[in-house]
Design a protein around this motif. Structure first.
Motif, short mmCIF file in Angstrom:
data_model
loop_
_atom_site.label_atom_id
_atom_site.label_comp_id
_atom_site.label_asym_id
_atom_site.label_seq_id
_atom_site.Cartn_x
_atom_site.Cartn_y
_atom_site.Cartn_z
N ARG B 46 0.83 -1.22 0.00
CA ARG B 46 0.00 0.00 0.00
C ARG B 46 0.86 1.26 0.00
O ARG B 46 0.54 2.23 -0.71
CB ARG B 46 -0.94 0.00 1.20
N ASP B 50 1.18 4.36 -2.98
CA ASP B 50 1.02 5.78 -2.71
C ASP B 50 2.32 6.53 -3.03
O ASP B 50 2.28 7.64 -3.58
CB ASP B 50 0.66 6.02 -1.24
N GLU C 26 -9.35 0.59 -8.35
CA GLU C 26 -8.53 1.01 -7.21
C GLU C 26 -9.05 0.37 -5.93
O GLU C 26 -8.28 -0.14 -5.11
CB GLU C 26 -8.55 2.55 -7.07
N LEU C 27 -10.36 0.42 -5.75
CA LEU C 27 -10.97 -0.16 -4.54
C LEU C 27 -10.75 -1.67 -4.51
O LEU C 27 -10.37 -2.23 -3.48
CB LEU C 27 -12.47 0.17 -4.53
N ASP C 30 -7.17 -2.82 -3.68
CA ASP C 30 -6.85 -2.67 -2.27
C ASP C 30 -7.64 -3.66 -1.40
O ASP C 30 -7.08 -4.27 -0.48
CB ASP C 30 -7.15 -1.24 -1.81
N HIS C 34 -6.98 -7.57 1.52
CA HIS C 34 -7.53 -7.88 2.84
C HIS C 34 -8.34 -9.17 2.83
O HIS C 34 -8.96 -9.50 3.84
CB HIS C 34 -8.36 -6.70 3.33
N ARG C 56 -7.05 5.88 -16.84
CA ARG C 56 -6.68 7.28 -16.53
C ARG C 56 -6.08 7.96 -17.77
O ARG C 56 -6.41 9.09 -18.09
CB ARG C 56 -5.66 7.31 -15.39
N MET D 1 -7.35 -0.16 5.82
CA MET D 1 -8.78 -0.50 5.85
C MET D 1 -9.39 -0.35 4.46
O MET D 1 -9.35 0.74 3.89
CB MET D 1 -9.48 0.46 6.83
N PRO D 2 -9.94 -1.45 3.92
CA PRO D 2 -10.53 -1.36 2.59
C PRO D 2 -11.84 -0.56 2.68
O PRO D 2 -12.53 -0.60 3.68
CB PRO D 2 -10.83 -2.81 2.23
N ALA D 3 -12.13 0.16 1.62
CA ALA D 3 -13.38 0.92 1.60
C ALA D 3 -14.54 -0.07 1.56
O ALA D 3 -14.53 -1.02 0.78
CB ALA D 3 -13.40 1.83 0.39
N SER D 5 -18.69 -1.14 1.02
CA SER D 5 -19.68 -0.77 0.01
C SER D 5 -20.32 0.56 0.40
O SER D 5 -20.58 1.41 -0.44
CB SER D 5 -20.76 -1.85 -0.10
N ALA D 60 -7.48 8.72 -6.92
CA ALA D 60 -6.88 7.39 -6.71
C ALA D 60 -6.76 7.09 -5.22
O ALA D 60 -7.11 5.99 -4.77
CB ALA D 60 -5.51 7.32 -7.39
N PHE D 61 -6.28 8.07 -4.46
CA PHE D 61 -6.09 7.86 -3.01
C PHE D 61 -7.44 7.63 -2.31
O PHE D 61 -7.55 6.78 -1.44
CB PHE D 61 -5.37 9.07 -2.39
N ALA D 63 -10.27 6.53 -3.73
CA ALA D 63 -10.89 5.28 -4.21
C ALA D 63 -10.29 4.06 -3.52
O ALA D 63 -11.00 3.09 -3.24
CB ALA D 63 -10.73 5.16 -5.72
N ARG D 64 -8.98 4.10 -3.24
CA ARG D 64 -8.40 2.93 -2.61
C ARG D 64 -8.25 3.06 -1.10
O ARG D 64 -7.59 2.24 -0.46
CB ARG D 64 -7.07 2.55 -3.27
N GLY D 65 -8.90 4.05 -0.52
CA GLY D 65 -8.90 4.18 0.93
C GLY D 65 -7.53 4.44 1.52
O GLY D 65 -7.23 4.00 2.63
N SER D 66 -6.70 5.19 0.79
CA SER D 66 -5.35 5.47 1.27
C SER D 66 -5.36 6.34 2.53
O SER D 66 -6.18 7.25 2.68
CB SER D 66 -4.55 6.21 0.19
N ASP D 67 -4.42 6.03 3.43
CA ASP D 67 -4.24 6.85 4.64
C ASP D 67 -3.84 8.29 4.28
O ASP D 67 -3.94 9.18 5.13
CB ASP D 67 -3.10 6.26 5.51
N HIS D 68 -3.36 8.50 3.07
CA HIS D 68 -2.84 9.82 2.70
C HIS D 68 -3.85 10.66 1.93
O HIS D 68 -3.53 11.76 1.48
CB HIS D 68 -1.55 9.67 1.89
#
Lengths: 114, 114, 114, 114
Positions: B46, B50, C26-27, C30, C34, C56, D1-3, D5, D60-61, D63-68
């Motif tokens: 991950r 990023d 993307e989702l 990731d 998990h 993209r 943590m995955p996003a 639904s 992108a960040f 959509a993939r649930g990035s911490d950033h």
């Protein structure tokens, strides 16, 4: 198949050429906006942008050993060649440097694809 | 303000470091998927992703002399540092090489930002 | 040739489909990390990443009326189709949703290309 | 943590706004090159490009649930706002539409960040 250390080294030549081409295209596209006769630079700006984008994608695909690297390489070579031809027509330093970076990138991509 | 030839040369160090970091992250993220204990590699994968993405943006902004380069540099340094720390925990070659590329990128970004 | 308001409206369908496909990929990439059996998800993760990246690029080329949009569309359709096929094999919600988004994107790209 | 639904649905509003903003910026940057007084459009073209790029990264960040995601959102909002202000000064349709898309994106990003 993950890229091995060996292929990582082999990849470095093409990845460096792509990176130099991206930087030269980004710089040229922006520098063209500051030239007196911008109108004349429009095809150059548009090709610079497409070239930088396809090179970024190609570099990502090669770096991660994607099965699709060979496919995008063909289009990358074509756009780099067009960009080299267009930039090569103009005498601005940034255009000449961009044309050289594009030509080097075409060469590196061809060797990698072979 | 278009980047001058002088700044293009100055930019080359940071652009090369960013390019090496992108390639190392892309390779590491993919190679991690082929390790026996993938679960343990998830934070690494991950962060690799990023890190590659923010480095690509930062490289584009620096190359074209964007007014926003300094802003994204801060975030780039932070993510590269986190990625170096995470990759540095693992003994796989791709992780160690990625950690080294990330650290070199942090250093180059800091010098550029100064 | 700049995209006219008319073509901007026509473009919206394919741009929306590409955007939904990028987000779903993307989702999914990731979320796959998990799942209990990550090993089984590796081809899915790799295709998700390539698919998001080519979508993209394609969206950028279409949005700005690039001469090269038609070229990358072909590769985009191919990768989206492969990603739909792979994701469609897995019962996770994120995979099924990604497969649906990829199929919708293939359809929208084909109509746009025609 | 995955996003989940649920969050995927919640994310859709901001992802749609980012996608519309990217498309409007790409179209505007290119259309500006075809205006009579390109010189006057240079700040607009430059902001359009930065705005499209930061929106792509932010999407992108998210959509993939990035911490950033939260970090880049701040910079994204700032660049979108600047781009809305600059484009809003010009009467071309593409500029007005881009300004509207940027403002909608700022609003969606703020609600998402809250």
């Amino acid at each position: 198949m993950p890229a091995s250390s060996a292929s990582a080294t082999q990849n470095q030549a093409v990845l460096d050429a792509l990176s130099r081409c991206i930087a030269a295209c980004e710089l040229c596209a922006d520098a063209c906006l500051h030239e007196d006769n911008i109108q004349m630079m429009v095809p150059c700006i548009r090709l610079d942008r497409d070239c930088a984008d396809i090179c970024r994608l190609t570099a990502a695909f090669i770096a991660r050993g994607s099965d699709h690297a060979q496919h995008v390489l063909k289009e990358c070579i074509e756009i780099c060649q067009k960009c080299a031809d267009e930039c090569g027509k103009h005498q601005h330093d940034h255009c000449q440097q961009c044309a050289a970076a594009c030509r080097a990138c075409v060469e590196a991509c061809r060797q990698y694809a072979a």
